[in-house]
Motif scaffolding. Structure first.
Motif, PDB file in Angstrom:
ATOM      1  N   ARG A 290       0.938  -1.093  -0.055  1.00  0.00           N
ATOM      2  CA  ARG A 290       0.435  -0.265   0.144  1.00  0.00           C
ATOM      3  C   ARG A 290       0.737   0.811  -0.571  1.00  0.00           C
ATOM      4  O   ARG A 290       1.710   1.301   0.542  1.00  0.00           O
ATOM      5  CB  ARG A 290      -1.465   0.026   1.548  1.00  0.00           C
ATOM      6  N   PRO A 291       0.439   1.641  -0.734  1.00  0.00           N
ATOM      7  CA  PRO A 291       0.942   3.618  -0.094  1.00  0.00           C
ATOM      8  C   PRO A 291       1.415   4.479   0.657  1.00  0.00           C
ATOM      9  O   PRO A 291       0.855   3.388   2.189  1.00  0.00           O
ATOM     10  CB  PRO A 291       0.566   4.231  -0.779  1.00  0.00           C
ATOM     11  N   ASN A 292       2.616   4.735   1.673  1.00  0.00           N
ATOM     12  CA  ASN A 292       2.618   5.193   3.208  1.00  0.00           C
ATOM     13  C   ASN A 292       1.981   5.872   3.450  1.00  0.00           C
ATOM     14  O   ASN A 292       1.331   6.801   2.892  1.00  0.00           O
ATOM     15  CB  ASN A 292       4.275   5.900   2.474  1.00  0.00           C
ATOM     16  N   SER A 293       1.851   6.049   4.254  1.00  0.00           N
ATOM     17  CA  SER A 293       0.710   6.901   4.979  1.00  0.00           C
ATOM     18  C   SER A 293      -0.370   8.149   5.043  1.00  0.00           C
ATOM     19  O   SER A 293      -0.913   8.607   4.664  1.00  0.00           O
ATOM     20  CB  SER A 293       0.699   6.441   6.735  1.00  0.00           C
ATOM     21  N   ASP A 294       0.983   8.273   5.024  1.00  0.00           N
ATOM     22  CA  ASP A 294       0.149  10.497   4.589  1.00  0.00           C
ATOM     23  C   ASP A 294       0.619  10.653   2.460  1.00  0.00           C
ATOM     24  O   ASP A 294       0.059  11.775   2.792  1.00  0.00           O
ATOM     25  CB  ASP A 294       1.734  11.202   5.246  1.00  0.00           C
ATOM     26  N   VAL A 295       0.779   9.806   1.772  1.00  0.00           N
ATOM     27  CA  VAL A 295       0.575   9.850   0.659  1.00  0.00           C
ATOM     28  C   VAL A 295      -0.977  10.228   0.191  1.00  0.00           C
ATOM     29  O   VAL A 295      -1.660   9.271   0.790  1.00  0.00           O
ATOM     30  CB  VAL A 295       0.764   8.476  -0.595  1.00  0.00           C
ATOM     31  N   LEU A 296      -1.218  11.302  -0.718  1.00  0.00           N
ATOM     32  CA  LEU A 296      -2.569  11.070  -1.338  1.00  0.00           C
ATOM     33  C   LEU A 296      -3.207  10.633  -2.176  1.00  0.00           C
ATOM     34  O   LEU A 296      -2.157  10.084  -3.202  1.00  0.00           O
ATOM     35  CB  LEU A 296      -3.090  12.395  -1.213  1.00  0.00           C
TER      36      LEU A 296
END
Length: 347
Positions: free
Chosen positions: A287-293
């Motif tokens: 999954r994308p890193n936590s702060d990626v929109l």
């Protein structure tokens, strides 16, 4: 086609889908024809088989996979009482989910699998480690090796897609860094043999909610729905020794405004004599890193533009996943939206 030693063969009279087969070695070498094949597979199929044998890293990953299949069998032999001390978090989906704890249709039919999801950040030390089974703690080195090598597959795919999407080099992989927090996980799944006269789907029809899934199966049971077809149009995916099954998730569809496909799939009983064996599955869920929109990526002219007046929500990967998982019911099965349930499953 080869089968897996020590297991019943995939029946020759059972139809299986012919997914594209790509070569990881050629993708690593930036072979243009193979990169074109990857782009076509991601647009038209959303799923493909990846041959791992012709690289230095591939055989090492396959050794990790062999060891993890043995580890997975041992893990699910741990007592139910002990496993349930580490129940799945409805917010993150990390931890243990027992058989029948999620539903697979609007009638409230319970699932027929158990799984244990292990946080990448726990294994890599990116966050304070959660309490877990001793057998997992004792195998952190193996799990880290498996995740690291599986993530290399993910970044190879993302890097080749950058070029085809006319994004700056490294765009997609920069949103999936191992040293930053995210909801990445290794999911270990167990499907017990089903009764002869009561065989049915074990998981809900779903698309994966992340970016890329790297999946290893040895028995049949995974099915995909024909693109654009009806509820009844399902085909088995035949596992191939030395290959991973790769499927794109909903994030890649969001990033590309619908250009890349997240393929609907489910798990049912294995065909033929394979149905008499317990089925195990290993999935690395990137999954994308936590702060990626989670929204359309800008740049280039390949990703379709937003429609006139269309606006996207500014929502981080962590919040988007939490929102998608909010409909899960952990406990007594009951009817709920299938696409929400599906986020919990892998294959």
């Amino acid at each position: 086609m080869q089968d897996f030693p020590g297991l019943p063969p995939f029946p020759t009279d059972v139809e299986s889908i012919n997914l594209p087969i790509l070569d990881w070695g050629k993708l690593l070498a930036r072979d243009e024809s193979e990169s074109e094949g990857l782009f076509a597979a991601c647009k038209d199929h959303g799923m493909f088989q990846l041959d791992l044998k012709n690289t230095e890293t591939g055989p090492l990953l396959l050794e990790d996979v062999d060891r993890l299949f043995s580890f997975t069998k041992d893990l699910f032999e741990v007592s139910l009482e002990e496993k349930e001390k580490y129940k799945m978090s409805a917010k993150t989906m990390f931890g243990y989910k027992g058989v029948g704890k999620l539903v697979i249709d609007d009638e409230g039919t319970p699932d027929r699998n158990e799984f244990f999801s292990i946080s990448k950040d726990d294994i890599f030390g990116n966050a304070a480690a959660s309490a877990t089974l001793d057998i997992i703690t004792q195998n952190k080195v193996l799990l880290k090796s498996y995740m690291t090598r599986s993530h290399t597959i993910v970044t190879t795919i993302l890097d080749r897609l950058d070029a085809k999407l006319q994004l700056p080099a490294g765009t997609l992989s920069s949103l999936h860094r191992l040293d930053l927090t995210d909801r990445n996980q290794t999911r270990l799944l167990h499907y017990a043999p089903q009764p002869d006269k009561d065989r049915r789907a074990s998981s809900v029809t779903h698309t994966d909610l992340g970016s890329v899934t790297v999946l290893f199966n040895r028995l049949g049971g995974l099915q995909v729905r024909s693109v654009g077809k009806t509820e009844s149009d399902w085909s088995y995916v035949r596992p191939i020794p030395g290959h991973a099954i790769i499927n794109l998730g909903d994030v890649m569809t969001k990033f590309t405004h619908g250009l890349l496909l997240a393929r609907e799939h489910r798990v049912t009983f294995a065909p033929g004599l394979q149905a008499e064996r317990p089925r195990y599955s290993l999935a690395y869920l990137a999954r994308p890193n936590s702060d990626v929109l989670v929204k359309r990526l800008s740049g280039g002219h390949v990703i379709p533009p937003l429609d006139d007046g269309e606006k996207e929500e500014d929502i981080s990967s962590a919040d988007w996943i939490t929102k998608r998982l909010a409909g899960h019911k952990y406990g007594a099965p009951k009817p709920q939206e299938p696409h929400v349930n599906g986020s919990a499953n892998s294959s």
